[in-house]
Design a protein around this motif. Sequence first.
Motif, mmCIF file in Angstrom:
data_model
loop_
_atom_site.group_PDB
_atom_site.id
_atom_site.type_symbol
_atom_site.label_atom_id
_atom_site.label_comp_id
_atom_site.label_asym_id
_atom_site.label_seq_id
_atom_site.Cartn_x
_atom_site.Cartn_y
_atom_site.Cartn_z
ATOM 1 N N UNK A 261 -11.318 4.404 -5.723
ATOM 2 C CA UNK A 261 -10.883 5.611 -6.773
ATOM 3 C C UNK A 261 -11.068 6.853 -5.928
ATOM 4 N N UNK A 262 -12.180 7.081 -5.373
ATOM 5 C CA UNK A 262 -12.615 8.285 -4.774
ATOM 6 C C UNK A 262 -11.747 8.436 -3.442
ATOM 7 N N UNK A 263 -11.371 7.407 -2.724
ATOM 8 C CA UNK A 263 -10.627 7.587 -1.539
ATOM 9 C C UNK A 263 -9.284 7.990 -1.975
ATOM 10 N N UNK A 264 -8.618 7.404 -3.032
ATOM 11 C CA UNK A 264 -7.227 7.985 -3.636
ATOM 12 C C UNK A 264 -7.318 9.316 -4.050
ATOM 13 N N UNK A 265 -8.474 9.878 -4.608
ATOM 14 C CA UNK A 265 -8.589 11.273 -5.251
ATOM 15 C C UNK A 265 -8.791 12.154 -3.942
ATOM 16 N N UNK A 266 -9.334 11.749 -3.005
ATOM 17 C CA UNK A 266 -9.770 12.351 -1.807
ATOM 18 C C UNK A 266 -8.252 12.669 -0.868
#
Length: 118
Positions: free
Chosen positions: A61-66
């Motif tokens: 999720x954090x990778x997608x947000x980044x």
Amino acid sequence: MSNVVLVIQLILALVLIAIVLLQRSEGGGLGIGGGGGVMTGRQAATALGKATWVLAVAFLSVSLALTIITAREQAGDSVIERVGDSLPGTADSADPLAGEELLPPILPDAPAAPPKAE
């Protein structure tokens, strides 16, 4: 903002690596051996297993947000706009290949000496 999310992603990656390394090995690599395989039934969900799943979902999720944050920050920018007017060849010189600009400087009648050590 992207720096904060990047630090969070780094921390999640390190914790995820630590959790995976703490888990008990179930046999050989890729699920070979150990009595229980992929096709034998449901594996018991341990606390470390659940934590691994939670951290993996958080990391993705954090990778997608980044990715989304970085794309929004870079929207409208192109390489040409970032470089601006500092492109080579935009100066008001006639022909850069003609003339003495490409020749080394002419020195007096002294022999060439190696550069001095610093």
